[in-house]
Design a protein around this motif. Structure first.
Motif, PDB file in Angstrom:
ATOM      1  N   LEU A 103       0.804  -1.218   0.000  1.00 55.69           N
ATOM      2  CA  LEU A 103       0.000   0.000   0.000  1.00 55.69           C
ATOM      3  C   LEU A 103       0.842   1.276   0.000  1.00 55.69           C
ATOM      4  CD1 LEU A 103      -2.623  -1.087   2.682  1.00 55.69           C
ATOM      5  CD2 LEU A 103      -2.805  -1.298   0.191  1.00 55.69           C
ATOM      6  N   GLY A 104       2.057   1.191   0.474  1.00 55.58           N
ATOM      7  CA  GLY A 104       2.874   2.395   0.545  1.00 55.58           C
ATOM      8  C   GLY A 104       4.270   2.058   1.031  1.00 55.58           C
ATOM      9  N   ALA A 105       5.113   3.073   1.048  1.00 58.94           N
ATOM     10  CA  ALA A 105       6.507   2.894   1.465  1.00 58.94           C
ATOM     11  C   ALA A 105       6.876   3.979   2.463  1.00 58.94           C
ATOM     12  CB  ALA A 105       7.440   2.940   0.265  1.00 58.94           C
ATOM     13  N   THR A 106       7.677   3.604   3.451  1.00 57.29           N
ATOM     14  CA  THR A 106       8.193   4.563   4.423  1.00 57.29           C
ATOM     15  C   THR A 106       9.703   4.535   4.402  1.00 57.29           C
ATOM     16  OG1 THR A 106       6.257   4.301   5.869  1.00 57.29           O
ATOM     17  CG2 THR A 106       8.247   5.232   6.855  1.00 57.29           C
ATOM     18  N   ILE A 107      10.300   5.705   4.225  1.00 60.19           N
ATOM     19  CA  ILE A 107      11.748   5.845   4.187  1.00 60.19           C
ATOM     20  C   ILE A 107      12.200   6.465   5.497  1.00 60.19           C
ATOM     21  CG2 ILE A 107      13.659   7.093   3.091  1.00 60.19           C
ATOM     22  CD1 ILE A 107      10.510   6.284   1.171  1.00 60.19           C
ATOM     23  N   THR A 108      13.143   5.827   6.162  1.00 61.36           N
ATOM     24  CA  THR A 108      13.728   6.371   7.388  1.00 61.36           C
ATOM     25  C   THR A 108      15.147   6.815   7.091  1.00 61.36           C
ATOM     26  OG1 THR A 108      12.382   4.908   8.771  1.00 61.36           O
ATOM     27  CG2 THR A 108      14.334   5.890   9.790  1.00 61.36           C
ATOM     28  N   TYR A 109      15.447   8.036   7.499  1.00 60.62           N
ATOM     29  CA  TYR A 109      16.772   8.597   7.256  1.00 60.62           C
ATOM     30  C   TYR A 109      17.184   9.373   8.503  1.00 60.62           C
ATOM     31  CZ  TYR A 109      20.532  11.233   4.988  1.00 60.62           C
ATOM     32  OH  TYR A 109      21.745  11.774   4.664  1.00 60.62           O
ATOM     33  N   GLY A 110      18.180   8.859   9.214  1.00 62.60           N
ATOM     34  CA  GLY A 110      18.554   9.481  10.484  1.00 62.60           C
ATOM     35  C   GLY A 110      17.412   9.354  11.468  1.00 62.60           C
ATOM     36  N   SER A 111      17.013  10.468  12.056  1.00 64.83           N
ATOM     37  CA  SER A 111      15.900  10.470  13.000  1.00 64.83           C
ATOM     38  C   SER A 111      14.598  10.917  12.350  1.00 64.83           C
ATOM     39  CB  SER A 111      16.224  11.406  14.174  1.00 64.83           C
ATOM     40  OG  SER A 111      16.407  12.741  13.714  1.00 64.83           O
ATOM     41  N   SER A 112      14.591  10.998  11.017  1.00 62.69           N
ATOM     42  CA  SER A 112      13.409  11.445  10.286  1.00 62.69           C
ATOM     43  C   SER A 112      12.853  10.316   9.435  1.00 62.69           C
ATOM     44  CB  SER A 112      13.756  12.634   9.377  1.00 62.69           C
ATOM     45  OG  SER A 112      14.243  13.733  10.126  1.00 62.69           O
ATOM     46  N   SER A 113      11.603  10.470   9.039  1.00 64.90           N
ATOM     47  CA  SER A 113      10.997   9.481   8.147  1.00 64.90           C
ATOM     48  C   SER A 113      10.075  10.174   7.159  1.00 64.90           C
ATOM     49  CB  SER A 113      10.229   8.421   8.949  1.00 64.90           C
ATOM     50  OG  SER A 113       9.108   8.999   9.601  1.00 64.90           O
ATOM     51  N   LEU A 114       9.815   9.474   6.072  1.00 63.84           N
ATOM     52  CA  LEU A 114       8.939   9.976   5.009  1.00 63.84           C
ATOM     53  C   LEU A 114       8.089   8.822   4.507  1.00 63.84           C
ATOM     54  CD1 LEU A 114       7.937  11.869   2.739  1.00 63.84           C
ATOM     55  CD2 LEU A 114      10.043  11.302   1.481  1.00 63.84           C
ATOM     56  N   GLU A 115       6.775   8.951   4.668  1.00 62.62           N
ATOM     57  CA  GLU A 115       5.836   7.953   4.146  1.00 62.62           C
ATOM     58  C   GLU A 115       5.289   8.457   2.815  1.00 62.62           C
ATOM     59  OE1 GLU A 115       1.608   5.738   5.287  1.00 62.62           O
ATOM     60  OE2 GLU A 115       2.732   6.820   6.827  1.00 62.62           O
ATOM     61  N   SER A 184       8.112  13.202   9.172  1.00 59.51           N
ATOM     62  CA  SER A 184       8.115  13.236  10.637  1.00 59.51           C
ATOM     63  C   SER A 184       9.557  13.338  11.124  1.00 59.51           C
ATOM     64  CB  SER A 184       7.431  11.994  11.213  1.00 59.51           C
ATOM     65  OG  SER A 184       8.078  10.812  10.773  1.00 59.51           O
ATOM     66  N   GLY A 185       9.700  13.589  12.447  1.00 55.93           N
ATOM     67  CA  GLY A 185      11.035  13.797  12.998  1.00 55.93           C
ATOM     68  C   GLY A 185      11.542  15.196  12.664  1.00 55.93           C
ATOM     69  N   LYS A 186      12.851  15.327  12.514  1.00 56.79           N
ATOM     70  CA  LYS A 186      13.431  16.626  12.166  1.00 56.79           C
ATOM     71  C   LYS A 186      12.882  17.165  10.854  1.00 56.79           C
ATOM     72  CE  LYS A 186      17.881  15.910  14.518  1.00 56.79           C
ATOM     73  NZ  LYS A 186      19.364  15.811  14.324  1.00 56.79           N
ATOM     74  N   ALA A 187      12.597  16.272   9.916  1.00 54.10           N
ATOM     75  CA  ALA A 187      12.120  16.682   8.597  1.00 54.10           C
ATOM     76  C   ALA A 187      10.747  17.336   8.643  1.00 54.10           C
ATOM     77  CB  ALA A 187      12.083  15.486   7.658  1.00 54.10           C
ATOM     78  N   ALA A 188      10.072  17.232   9.799  1.00 54.78           N
ATOM     79  CA  ALA A 188       8.753  17.842   9.934  1.00 54.78           C
ATOM     80  C   ALA A 188       8.822  19.238  10.536  1.00 54.78           C
ATOM     81  CB  ALA A 188       7.852  16.964  10.801  1.00 54.78           C
ATOM     82  N   VAL A 189       9.891  19.533  11.277  1.00 49.65           N
ATOM     83  CA  VAL A 189       9.898  20.781  12.055  1.00 49.65           C
ATOM     84  C   VAL A 189      11.128  21.653  11.836  1.00 49.65           C
ATOM     85  CG1 VAL A 189       8.395  19.831  13.860  1.00 49.65           C
ATOM     86  CG2 VAL A 189      10.871  19.531  14.040  1.00 49.65           C
ATOM     87  N   LEU A 190      12.182  21.127  11.226  1.00 45.07           N
ATOM     88  CA  LEU A 190      13.423  21.899  11.048  1.00 45.07           C
ATOM     89  C   LEU A 190      13.719  22.037   9.559  1.00 45.07           C
ATOM     90  CD1 LEU A 190      15.627  20.236  13.837  1.00 45.07           C
ATOM     91  CD2 LEU A 190      14.330  22.384  13.978  1.00 45.07           C
ATOM     92  N   PRO A 191      13.265  23.118   8.922  1.00 44.24           N
ATOM     93  CA  PRO A 191      13.389  23.264   7.472  1.00 44.24           C
ATOM     94  C   PRO A 191      14.821  23.203   6.950  1.00 44.24           C
ATOM     95  CG  PRO A 191      11.850  24.873   8.352  1.00 44.24           C
ATOM     96  CD  PRO A 191      12.514  24.245   9.528  1.00 44.24           C
ATOM     97  N   ALA A 192      15.791  23.715   7.714  1.00 42.71           N
ATOM     98  CA  ALA A 192      17.173  23.791   7.225  1.00 42.71           C
ATOM     99  C   ALA A 192      18.018  22.588   7.635  1.00 42.71           C
ATOM    100  CB  ALA A 192      17.831  25.077   7.710  1.00 42.71           C
ATOM    101  N   ASP A 193      17.450  21.660   8.385  1.00 38.47           N
ATOM    102  CA  ASP A 193      18.237  20.519   8.840  1.00 38.47           C
ATOM    103  C   ASP A 193      18.626  19.634   7.652  1.00 38.47           C
ATOM    104  OD1 ASP A 193      18.851  18.923  11.558  1.00 38.47           O
ATOM    105  OD2 ASP A 193      18.276  17.484  10.010  1.00 38.47           O
TER     106      ASP A 193
END
Length: 282
Positions: A103-115, A184-193
């Motif tokens: 149904l979908g894929a989730t990528i985890t990178y460091g402390s962030s993820s992307l579904e 989610s994680g840093k990728a959700a709240v820290l634009p420049a990270d």
């Protein structure tokens, strides 16, 4: 005269060699600059925007039929879309418990993820505006704001124990599809990270293959188990090998269709090799 002439030629040869070396260095430097410039080309707007423009021309996510489509030979084929390579990522596939359909894929990178999920959309209009409105209506704490992929939704999710989990939801409309990404994680709240930049880049380089199958708006575009680039190339080479040298046969009148009996039938099975990064969950 002979000695002076020899010395002159020697200096000329040395000057020519130096000039050639300088030209070679300049060419190498130019090539390096071109490579850096190509690598530095934006994959999405550098500033937050309300309307996402330029998809398929300057920016991704891409459609397999886009005229300016990026090279995706090394992407991972999941059916509905092709995922780019990112050093250090972990990939999990979400599947239905009842049917085992992916149904979908989730990528985890460091402390962030992307579904990532790909939906069918109407021919005449996009889907993200309506889906975003539904998210805002269903979640009192959800807000919308400009983002690098256009207007996005910020949705805090409360977990067991009272912990709040911040998510950033983006949607990009393409030809008869919409690609949704939940960061989610840093990728959700820290634009420049760096994690945010890497996953934004990853999402922008996804290539969607909507296919011609009739699908209702909001239906998930069908996916399949991962097919690695090497497997795609091997399958393509095998298919081309089956027809190589037989082009002249296509013009034979009333040519019978094979195979003629079971002894001539050849079944080709491709077994997908799954690395440790691929696993179905739920």
């Amino acid at each position: 005269m002979g000695l002076f002439g020899f010395g002159k030629k020697k200096h000329q040869d040395e000057d020519a060699a130096e000039a050639k070396a300088e030209n070679k260095d300049e060419t190498a430097a130019q090539a390096g600059d071109d490579a850096q410039a190509e690598a530095a080309e934006p994959h999405y707007p550098s500033e937050a925007v309300s309307e996402y423009e330029g998809r398929g021309e300057e920016y991704g996510p891409w459609d397999v039929n886009d005229e300016n489509l990026i090279d995706y030979d090394m992407h991972l084929d999941l059916g509905a879309y092709y995922l780019p390579y990112l050093q250090g990522l972990m990939l999990r596939l979400k599947a239905s418990r009842a049917t085992q359909q992916i149904l979908g894929a989730t990528i985890t990178y460091g402390s962030s993820s992307l579904e990532i999920e790909a939906f069918a959309a109407p021919k005449s209009s996009g889907l993200w505006d309506d889906m975003r409105a539904d998210l805002l209506e269903a979640n009192a704490n959800a807000t919308e704001q400009p983002g690098v992929f256009g207007t996005e939704v910020r949705l805090p999710v409360q977990l067991k124990g009272g912990k709040v989990f911040e998510t950033r939801i983006v949607g990009v409309d393409g030809p008869r599809w919409m690609l949704r990404g939940i960061f989610s994680g840093k990728a959700a709240v820290l634009p420049a990270d760096p994690e945010t930049v890497a996953l934004n880049h990853f999402f922008a380089d996804v290539v969607v293959d909507r296919g011609e199958e009739p699908l209702a708006p909001r239906d998930l575009i069908p996916m399949h188990a991962p097919v690695a680039p090497a497997e795609r190339k091997a399958a393509k080479a095998a298919a081309e090998g089956e027809t190589a040298g037989k082009e002249h046969l296509k013009d034979i009148p009333d040519k019978p269709e094979g195979p003629f009996d079971s002894d001539q039938q050849v079944e080709v099975k491709t077994t997908l090799s799954r690395g440790p990064m691929f696993s179905e969950v739920r």
